[in-house]
Scaffold this motif. Structure first.
Motif, PDB file in Angstrom:
ATOM      1  N   ASP A  71       1.041  -0.923   0.023  1.00  0.00           N
ATOM      2  CA  ASP A  71      -0.082  -0.238   0.172  1.00  0.00           C
ATOM      3  C   ASP A  71       0.892   1.378   0.181  1.00  0.00           C
ATOM      4  OD1 ASP A  71       0.412  -1.157   3.064  1.00  0.00           O
ATOM      5  OD2 ASP A  71      -0.285   1.216   3.366  1.00  0.00           O
ATOM      6  N   ILE A  72       2.103   0.941   0.843  1.00  0.00           N
ATOM      7  CA  ILE A  72       3.079   2.173   0.358  1.00  0.00           C
ATOM      8  C   ILE A  72       3.376   2.343  -1.030  1.00  0.00           C
ATOM      9  CG2 ILE A  72       4.797   3.243   1.434  1.00  0.00           C
ATOM     10  CD1 ILE A  72       2.881   3.108   3.216  1.00  0.00           C
ATOM     11  N   ARG A  73       2.954   3.207  -1.504  1.00  0.00           N
ATOM     12  CA  ARG A  73       3.845   3.433  -2.875  1.00  0.00           C
ATOM     13  C   ARG A  73       5.607   4.468  -2.672  1.00  0.00           C
ATOM     14  NH1 ARG A  73      -1.651   4.109  -6.330  1.00  0.00           N
ATOM     15  NH2 ARG A  73       0.256   4.276  -7.590  1.00  0.00           N
ATOM     16  N   ILE A  74       5.039   5.311  -2.360  1.00  0.00           N
ATOM     17  CA  ILE A  74       5.788   6.638  -2.872  1.00  0.00           C
ATOM     18  C   ILE A  74       6.434   6.538  -0.974  1.00  0.00           C
ATOM     19  CG2 ILE A  74       6.174   8.930  -2.961  1.00  0.00           C
ATOM     20  CD1 ILE A  74       4.185   8.772  -4.698  1.00  0.00           C
ATOM     21  N   LEU A  75       7.956   6.850  -0.679  1.00  0.00           N
ATOM     22  CA  LEU A  75       9.118   7.597   0.028  1.00  0.00           C
ATOM     23  C   LEU A  75       9.762   8.580  -0.079  1.00  0.00           C
ATOM     24  CD1 LEU A  75      10.457   4.623   2.498  1.00  0.00           C
ATOM     25  CD2 LEU A  75      11.350   7.106   1.759  1.00  0.00           C
ATOM     26  N   THR A  76       9.201   9.664   0.840  1.00  0.00           N
ATOM     27  CA  THR A  76       9.896  10.447   1.318  1.00  0.00           C
ATOM     28  C   THR A  76      10.707  10.683   1.696  1.00  0.00           C
ATOM     29  OG1 THR A  76       8.840  11.671   2.299  1.00  0.00           O
ATOM     30  CG2 THR A  76       7.804  11.860  -0.133  1.00  0.00           C
ATOM     31  N   LEU A  77      11.865  11.100   2.018  1.00  0.00           N
ATOM     32  CA  LEU A  77      13.180  11.297   2.619  1.00  0.00           C
ATOM     33  C   LEU A  77      13.625  12.860   3.169  1.00  0.00           C
ATOM     34  CD1 LEU A  77      15.622   9.319   4.215  1.00  0.00           C
ATOM     35  CD2 LEU A  77      16.295   9.449   2.294  1.00  0.00           C
ATOM     36  N   SER A  78      14.280  12.942   4.258  1.00  0.00           N
ATOM     37  CA  SER A  78      14.430  13.941   4.274  1.00  0.00           C
ATOM     38  C   SER A  78      15.070  14.362   5.853  1.00  0.00           C
ATOM     39  CB  SER A  78      12.794  15.349   4.121  1.00  0.00           C
ATOM     40  OG  SER A  78      11.483  14.761   4.831  1.00  0.00           O
ATOM     41  N   SER A  79      15.074  15.646   5.926  1.00  0.00           N
ATOM     42  CA  SER A  79      15.906  15.324   7.546  1.00  0.00           C
ATOM     43  C   SER A  79      15.329  16.811   8.724  1.00  0.00           C
ATOM     44  CB  SER A  79      16.845  15.591   7.478  1.00  0.00           C
ATOM     45  OG  SER A  79      17.794  16.023   9.111  1.00  0.00           O
ATOM     46  N   MET A  80      15.290  16.422   9.494  1.00  0.00           N
ATOM     47  CA  MET A  80      14.542  17.226  10.731  1.00  0.00           C
ATOM     48  C   MET A  80      15.510  17.981  11.346  1.00  0.00           C
ATOM     49  SD  MET A  80      12.021  14.943  12.690  1.00  0.00           S
ATOM     50  CE  MET A  80      11.248  16.034  14.126  1.00  0.00           C
ATOM     51  N   GLY A  81      16.587  18.118  10.751  1.00  0.00           N
ATOM     52  CA  GLY A  81      18.221  19.135  11.639  1.00  0.00           C
ATOM     53  C   GLY A  81      18.600  19.978  10.517  1.00  0.00           C
ATOM     54  N   ALA A  82      19.065  20.974  10.891  1.00  0.00           N
ATOM     55  CA  ALA A  82      19.879  22.244  10.214  1.00  0.00           C
ATOM     56  C   ALA A  82      20.650  21.740   9.296  1.00  0.00           C
ATOM     57  CB  ALA A  82      20.660  22.754  11.328  1.00  0.00           C
ATOM     58  N   ASP A  83      20.327  20.861   8.808  1.00  0.00           N
ATOM     59  CA  ASP A  83      21.274  19.916   6.814  1.00  0.00           C
ATOM     60  C   ASP A  83      20.209  18.700   7.071  1.00  0.00           C
ATOM     61  OD1 ASP A  83      23.754  22.211   6.782  1.00  0.00           O
ATOM     62  OD2 ASP A  83      23.840  21.308   8.842  1.00  0.00           O
ATOM     63  N   PHE A  84      19.913  18.328   5.985  1.00  0.00           N
ATOM     64  CA  PHE A  84      19.668  16.909   5.233  1.00  0.00           C
ATOM     65  C   PHE A  84      21.109  16.402   5.950  1.00  0.00           C
ATOM     66  CE2 PHE A  84      20.287  13.484   2.915  1.00  0.00           C
ATOM     67  CZ  PHE A  84      19.250  12.549   2.614  1.00  0.00           C
ATOM     68  N   CYS A  85      22.748  16.098   5.777  1.00  0.00           N
ATOM     69  CA  CYS A  85      23.535  15.508   6.547  1.00  0.00           C
ATOM     70  C   CYS A  85      24.563  15.939   6.320  1.00  0.00           C
ATOM     71  CB  CYS A  85      22.879  14.129   5.528  1.00  0.00           C
ATOM     72  SG  CYS A  85      23.905  12.305   6.481  1.00  0.00           S
ATOM     73  N   LEU A  86      25.414  15.443   6.998  1.00  0.00           N
ATOM     74  CA  LEU A  86      26.510  15.986   6.636  1.00  0.00           C
ATOM     75  C   LEU A  86      27.790  14.389   6.859  1.00  0.00           C
ATOM     76  CD1 LEU A  86      26.686  18.295  10.202  1.00  0.00           C
ATOM     77  CD2 LEU A  86      26.667  18.974   7.120  1.00  0.00           C
ATOM     78  N   GLY A  87      26.897  13.914   6.555  1.00  0.00           N
ATOM     79  CA  GLY A  87      27.839  12.494   5.967  1.00  0.00           C
ATOM     80  C   GLY A  87      28.081  11.627   7.585  1.00  0.00           C
ATOM     81  N   ALA A  88      29.468  10.185   7.168  1.00  0.00           N
ATOM     82  CA  ALA A  88      29.803   9.391   8.207  1.00  0.00           C
ATOM     83  C   ALA A  88      29.646   9.633   9.328  1.00  0.00           C
ATOM     84  CB  ALA A  88      29.909   8.048   7.777  1.00  0.00           C
TER      85      ALA A  88
END
Length: 265
Positions: free
Chosen positions: A58-75
């Motif tokens: 039933d899940i046809r779309i997945l959006t990926l975002s971040s709640m932080g100040a940046d999306f991602c600073l890496g590993a």
């Protein structure tokens, strides 16, 4: 969100926040107990979520975002060092790197159409993770960087080198990996690393402009088309050696020298 949106259960300390709005699953990196990096907790939660999607047609779309100040600073390289100190054989570090590889493969192969919503800085492993999404929209203030070579690490997170080359072309990815230059959203758009750019306050409109027609498409046609596209993309990576990335990363970090420099990667 519509009135049908609902929060899915998330135990305390959850590294991601998940909300469902009909056939759309909104997944947000949730760095409230950490900085905006991809540590083991994030990898574990995303892997569990993507594995559960196999039972959720039933899940046809997945959006990926971040709640932080940046999306991602890496590993999370501090986690790398701590893992290596706890297990000098490198086996623990290889397990972390293998999780990153499994996560990117799961993101690429899931039946849901995946959309990355990017803001702020998108660095190293964060760019690698986003590159495995089907569609990518970024704020026009985004800044991107592949810093691994500059901090003494091989670009070996998630098997992303082959994906980035197939998405943006070998010549430009070679330049950006070797120089570690910062580049902006317009450059990312020209390279194909972003499909759309918009002011940050209009970014949700861009994502919605994709999701609205997608939910009206035939589910079978979407899944088949996504898997055909993934198959052709993988055909371009026939010499893909990304399964060796965890060994490469572990062997490099395990060399007798000083600690990995601080910074994003």
């Amino acid at each position: 969100m519509t009135e049908t949106a609902r929060n899915l259960p998330s135990p305390p300390g959850k590294a991601i926040r998940v909300e469902q709005d009909g056939p759309v699953l909104h997944v947000r990196l949730n760095p409230w107990e950490q900085d905006d990096t991809l540590g083991v907790a994030v990898l574990d939660d995303l892997l569990l979520l993507l594995d559960d999607l196999h039972e959720r047609p039933d899940i046809r779309i997945l959006t990926l975002s971040s709640m932080g100040a940046d999306f991602c600073l890496g590993a999370d390289r501090t986690e790398y060092q701590e893992t290596l100190l706890a297990d000098p054989t490198g086996a623990g570090l290889r397990r972390i790197a293998d999780k990153a590889h499994r996560l990117c493969q799961a993101l690429e192969s899931t039946h849901a159409v995946t959309i990355a919503r990017l803001h702020g800085r998108v660095i190293g492993a964060g760019l690698a993770l986003a590159s495995f999404c089907d569609l990518r929209a970024g704020a026009d203030t985004c800044r991107f960087r592949m810093p691994e070579v500059g901090i003494g690490l091989p670009p070996a997170w998630g098997g992303a080198m082959g994906r980035l080359v197939s998405e943006a072309g070998a010549a430009r990815i070679r330049e950006l990996m070797l120089t570690c230059d910062v580049f902006d959203a317009d450059t990312a758009h020209r390279l194909g690393l972003l499909h759309k750019t918009a002011p940050l306050d209009r970014l949700d409109e861009v994502v919605a402009a994709w999701t609205r027609p997608l939910v009206r498409r035939s589910p079978e046609a979407l899944v088949l088309t996504k898997r055909m596209l993934a198959g052709y993309a993988r055909a371009d990576r026939m010499a893909d050696a990304s399964l060796l990335d965890s060994h490469l990363l572990t062997a490099h970090i395990n060399q007798p020298r000083g600690p990995v420099p601080a910074g994003a990667g």
